[in-house]
Design a protein around this motif. Structure first.
Motif, PDB file in Angstrom:
ATOM      1  N   ALA B 160     -22.433   6.364   2.266  1.00 41.73           N
ATOM      2  CA  ALA B 160     -21.178   6.495   3.009  1.00 41.73           C
ATOM      3  C   ALA B 160     -21.295   5.829   4.376  1.00 41.73           C
ATOM      4  O   ALA B 160     -20.387   5.102   4.810  1.00 41.73           O
ATOM      5  N   ALA B 161     -22.418   6.061   5.043  1.00 41.52           N
ATOM      6  CA  ALA B 161     -22.598   5.494   6.385  1.00 41.52           C
ATOM      7  C   ALA B 161     -22.555   3.966   6.330  1.00 41.52           C
ATOM      8  O   ALA B 161     -21.968   3.321   7.204  1.00 41.52           O
ATOM      9  N   ARG B 162     -23.170   3.396   5.284  1.00 40.92           N
ATOM     10  CA  ARG B 162     -23.143   1.927   5.143  1.00 40.92           C
ATOM     11  C   ARG B 162     -21.729   1.421   4.900  1.00 40.92           C
ATOM     12  O   ARG B 162     -21.393   0.302   5.249  1.00 40.92           O
ATOM     13  N   SER B 163     -20.896   2.245   4.302  1.00 39.57           N
ATOM     14  CA  SER B 163     -19.542   1.813   3.946  1.00 39.57           C
ATOM     15  C   SER B 163     -18.509   2.240   4.980  1.00 39.57           C
ATOM     16  O   SER B 163     -17.312   2.042   4.762  1.00 39.57           O
ATOM     17  N   GLY B 164     -18.953   2.877   6.057  1.00 37.60           N
ATOM     18  CA  GLY B 164     -17.998   3.350   7.062  1.00 37.60           C
ATOM     19  C   GLY B 164     -17.141   4.499   6.559  1.00 37.60           C
ATOM     20  O   GLY B 164     -16.009   4.688   7.002  1.00 37.60           O
ATOM     21  N   LEU B 165     -17.695   5.287   5.640  1.00 38.74           N
ATOM     22  CA  LEU B 165     -16.947   6.419   5.080  1.00 38.74           C
ATOM     23  C   LEU B 165     -17.620   7.726   5.462  1.00 38.74           C
ATOM     24  O   LEU B 165     -18.768   7.740   5.909  1.00 38.74           O
ATOM     25  N   LEU B 166     -16.894   8.810   5.263  1.00 35.84           N
ATOM     26  CA  LEU B 166     -17.439  10.132   5.574  1.00 35.84           C
ATOM     27  C   LEU B 166     -17.687  10.905   4.283  1.00 35.84           C
ATOM     28  O   LEU B 166     -16.882  10.840   3.350  1.00 35.84           O
ATOM     29  N   VAL B 167     -18.793  11.649   4.259  1.00 33.63           N
ATOM     30  CA  VAL B 167     -19.023  12.632   3.193  1.00 33.63           C
ATOM     31  C   VAL B 167     -19.033  14.003   3.853  1.00 33.63           C
ATOM     32  O   VAL B 167     -19.917  14.301   4.665  1.00 33.63           O
ATOM     33  N   LEU B 168     -18.052  14.807   3.562  1.00 34.00           N
ATOM     34  CA  LEU B 168     -17.975  16.163   4.099  1.00 34.00           C
ATOM     35  C   LEU B 168     -18.655  17.076   3.088  1.00 34.00           C
ATOM     36  O   LEU B 168     -18.221  17.184   1.942  1.00 34.00           O
ATOM     37  N   GLY B 169     -19.724  17.747   3.482  1.00 31.52           N
ATOM     38  CA  GLY B 169     -20.451  18.592   2.553  1.00 31.52           C
ATOM     39  C   GLY B 169     -21.736  17.923   2.116  1.00 31.52           C
ATOM     40  O   GLY B 169     -22.179  16.991   2.775  1.00 31.52           O
ATOM     41  N   PRO B 170     -22.355  18.363   1.019  1.00 34.33           N
ATOM     42  CA  PRO B 170     -21.928  19.352   0.047  1.00 34.33           C
ATOM     43  C   PRO B 170     -21.777  20.749   0.653  1.00 34.33           C
ATOM     44  O   PRO B 170     -22.241  21.007   1.745  1.00 34.33           O
ATOM     45  N   ASP B 171     -21.116  21.610  -0.130  1.00 34.98           N
ATOM     46  CA  ASP B 171     -20.860  22.985   0.280  1.00 34.98           C
ATOM     47  C   ASP B 171     -20.009  23.014   1.534  1.00 34.98           C
ATOM     48  O   ASP B 171     -20.228  23.832   2.424  1.00 34.98           O
TER      49      ASP B 171
END
Lengths: 287, 519
Positions: B160-171
């Motif tokens: 995600a960081a390489r793609s400029g995106l966010l991953v919220l989580g897991p959990d």
């Protein structure tokens, strides 16, 4: 029979279609057949030759005889029985719907021989195992599975056919679970033990006859294509995955199919891989 | 028993529908067995083996749907009628264009091509693959699922960081993105406060307290409880801070979570300094030094986060928002009947961070607290401390059952068990309202609390309600119901924990807390 013929004509593009579907459309008569069955996500066309074509929305081809449209199928405009014919070169007419396939990508749905089943085996062994159809645990199914595996393991044509016959048409679903399992096993056999299937034409003949008599039209079509070495893109992606992570993603896609269809197909693939892996050394040397 | 058959010649229904139909028929009272199969020769043999092959089924062909019901005579006909109804209803739904939920990310994207976030709530073993699929399609991802491996979490967040995106989580249980609450979330106004939280209930507590003060949320980004660990390295915390730094609607930033790895804490501080917006950091731990440097205020509790945001430089922490007289009167009333010189606290929490915060507040006043929480979970069955704080939402309690914010069963059992334990004098609880939570948490808990207090011995009940006036459960009504059940309801979890310490501890604890002294 023409149902509620819509007033306005509509043209929908075809993005991709399987090679066997493309051949049948090109070589077939001007009158292709009729709409056979309409589902929420797909429409089946029954050709005059008794074979099916399946139309569905964008995405991987769900069957080797599938045609993927550019957009979600406008199924409300269709009814079983509507005649289907070809218009010019590259357009299918279903009532007021016109499907333009002249620019569609033709997808090779055949599976070639491979030598290394390790990625597939690891993904099947370590990946999730959602429950298969309950009928696959019935006495008939267990016996069929045992014979199928033994036939493949020992290269015993008779036993393989006997096991397959017990599974054809068995179980839940429009494509009965036993057929899904058999398609999975045939896919693995075609990829990793091609000589067994190709050098024993009796297998193809016997199973094609059993399929025509013993199962639903849709399942029969899957089996006939499988016996000719063609499979859905989802199955092919799993078979040809180069590494375990790739195979895991493909397995996830397969398992997401249908109620248990994907799980049943994966069960058949697992059965075949285990049979091949545990084959006697002499038999293995044929690989 | 009677066998009834329904045959639909050349009838095509998808497998999902047929399996669901058979399942529903089998679940009916007095139905022993029901099968819905295509009448292939193999299936006819299967029916024969099960004693379900009727003459009609035997005469059907491979493309005919056959439904056979084995039921008590009075139940068979209604069951067959229901089967016909289900088949017709499904066909009618199709013919009338009923929409169905997409079953894949691609299907959802076709339905909503401008979507930019996928919320993933599938069993943990599947979640990482779905998240990869969503990231590959350029979507931010919120993973509600737990039981995702740390290796998968790191890989997903790096991708995600390489793609400029966010991953919220897991959990990740809670988020507010663009004014839209996701997961367990209280209804709060939009405002100027941006949050990054490694804690769902921590975020809810702060958001609810801010709402009560008229403050609102610009964006609140949950990153999952492990993001600030050394293994994950705060990958998404730092990315989320960048997003809040660039967000024109965010004027002040709050960072919420447990203590986290020292290196990650330093990286967060560096990032906040670089962003330059005022910030409040609540990374709850025993050795946190509070105070303000370079525009970054470090606080020790969730409630203090709210206080520091609202009051800014005029803020100073307070143990209670009630007057000392009111606290003393309530504590003395709660102590009535309890053994003099102290009693045991049993904390039964739905919110993990709230439980963690309570333990951190209690320990300096009452000594060691046994908990089932990291970093030093204690074996509660062989408890050494008389005080226990239990996070009932922890993994070991939620295997094969819903989270206690949804299903009160486990907590009701724990309340009854605490009531039977004569050593326990104080029950300490949290009650979480909002979207996603139970429809009437107070109604679920109140009878158990009344029963616990009705055993003929003294038992103090102290709790806080995490909610807002706009929440669907109705904050005022929930508090009133709990108070009628004998609970002392405090405005925050921190205050509830301090109230429990006052009741359970010796007088000097209350005196010190009321004069704002340190332990």
């Amino acid at each position: 029979m023409i149902g509620h013929a819509p007033r306005a004509s509509r043209i929908v593009g075809v993005s991709r279609l399987g090679d066997s579907a493309a051949r049948r459309l090109a070589a077939g008569p001007r009158v292709i057949g009729r709409v056979h069955s309409v589902f929420e996500r797909a429409v089946n066309l029954l050709g005059a030759d008794g074979r099916l074509l399946t139309l569905h929305g964008p995405g991987p081809l769900a069957a080797p005889f599938a045609v993927a449209l550019d957009e979600r199928l406008p199924w409300r405009e269709l009814e079983p029985g509507i005649p289907v014919h070809r218009e010019g070169r590259g357009r299918l007419v279903l009532g007021a719907l016109r499907l333009q396939y002249s620019a569609a990508q033709v997808v090779d749905t055949s599976i070639g021989a491979g030598s290394d089943p390790r990625a597939l085996a690891a993904a099947l062994a370590e990946g999730p195992r959602p429950p298969a159809a309950p009928s696959l645990a019935s006495g008939i199914a267990l016996e069929g599975r045992r014979r199928l595996a033994e036939g493949l393991r020992r290269r015993d044509t008779e036993r393989f056919v006997d096991g397959a016959r017990r599974l054809i048409g068995l179980g839940e679903g429009l494509t009965p679970a036993g057929d899904d399992l058999l398609v999975g096993s045939l896919a693995v056999a075609r990829r990793f033990r091609p000589d067994f299937v190709l050098e024993n034409p009796a297998i193809g003949q016997a199973l094609a006859n059993a399929a025509r008599e013993g199962t639903t039209l849709v399942a029969c079509e899957f089996l006939l294509e499988a016996l000719e070495g063609r499979f859905s893109e989802t199955v092919i992606a799993l078979l040809v995955a180069a590494d375990v992570p790739g195979a895991r993603v493909a397995l996830d896609d397969l398992l997401a199919l249908g109620a248990t269809s994907g799980a049943d197909t994966a069960a058949g693939m697992r059965l075949a891989v285990e049979a091949i892996e545990s084959a006697p050394l002499v038999a293995k040397a044929h690989r | 028993m009677a066998l009834l058959t329904l045959v639909r010649p050349s009838f095509y229904q998808d497998s999902v529908a047929l399996l669901a139909l058979a399942r529903e028929l089998r679940a009916r009272p007095d139905v022993a067995e029901a099968a819905a199969l295509m009448a292939t020769p193999a299936n006819r043999e299967l029916l024969a083996q099960a004693g379900l092959l009727t003459a009609e089924a035997a005469a059907a062909g491979p493309n005919d749907l056959v439904i056979v019901i084995d039921a008590a005579p009075t139940a068979a006909v209604p069951a067959r009628a229901r089967a016909e109804e289900l088949l017709s209803a499904r066909r009618a739904r199709r013919e009338h264009g009923g929409r169905h939920a997409p079953r894949t990310i691609d299907g959802a994207l076709r339905r909503m091509p401008d979507a930019d976030l996928a919320l993933i709530s599938v069993p943990g073993v599947w979640a990482a693959a779905e998240a990869r699929r969503a990231l590959a399609r350029g979507l931010h991802v919120m993973i509600w699922s737990d039981n995702v491996s740390i290796e998968d979490e790191v890989a997903l967040k790096q991708l995600a960081a390489r793609s400029g995106l966010l991953v919220l989580g897991p959990d990740c249980g809670t988020a507010y993105l663009g004014g839209i609450p996701l997961g367990f979330a209280n209804l709060v106004p939009r405002g100027r406060v941006g949050m990054v939280a490694a804690s769902g209930t921590g975020m809810q507590q702060v958001a609810a307290l801010l709402a009560a003060q008229g403050e609102g949320i610009s964006q609140a980004i949950g990153v999952g409880g492990r993001d600030m660990s050394l293994a994950v390295g705060g990958l998404m915390t730092l990315a989320a801070l960048d997003a809040l730094g660039a967000d024109a609607g965010t004027e002040i930033i709050a960072v919420i979570g447990k203590r986290g790895a020292p290196a990650v804490r330093r990286a967060i501080e560096t990032k906040l300094r670089a962003i330059g917006k005022p910030a409040v950091v609540a990374l709850l731990g025993a050795d946190i030094r509070t105070g303000t440097t370079h525009g970054i205020t470090t606080v020790a509790t969730l409630e203090d986060t709210c206080g520091a945001i609202v009051a800014g430089s005029r803020w100073s922490p307070r143990a209670f928002s009630l007057s000392p007289e009111d606290v003393r009167r309530q504590v003395e009333a709660a102590r009535r009947g309890l053994p003099p010189g102290g009693t045991a606290i049993r904390g039964l929490y739905a919110g993990g961070t709230l439980a963690h915060e309570a333990a951190l507040i209690l320990e300096p006043w009452l000594g060691p607290i046994d908990t089932n929480m990291a970093p030093r979970p204690q074996p509660l069955a062989s408890s050494r401390s008389r005080h226990q704080i239990v996070d009932l939402g922890a993994d070991e309690h939620t295997v094969s059952r819903a989270h206690p914010m949804l299903d009160p069963t486990l907590r009701l059992e724990a309340i009854a068990a605490a009531a039977r334990d004569d050593d326990v004098g104080v029950l300490l609880l949290d009650v979480v309202l909002g979207l996603g939570a139970a429809t009437d948490p107070a109604g679920d808990l109140a009878p158990a609390l009344e029963a616990a207090r009705g055993r003929g011995r003294a038992l103090a009940i102290v709790l806080s309600v995490i909610g807002t006036a706009a929440d669907p459960q109705g904050l005022a009504g929930q508090i009133a119901r709990l108070e009628r059940a004998g609970a002392w309801v405090l405005p925050s979890n921190a205050q509830a924990a301090r109230a429990a310490a006052c009741i359970a501890g010796p007088d000097r604890v209350m005196n010190a807390l009321l004069t704002e002294n340190s332990p």
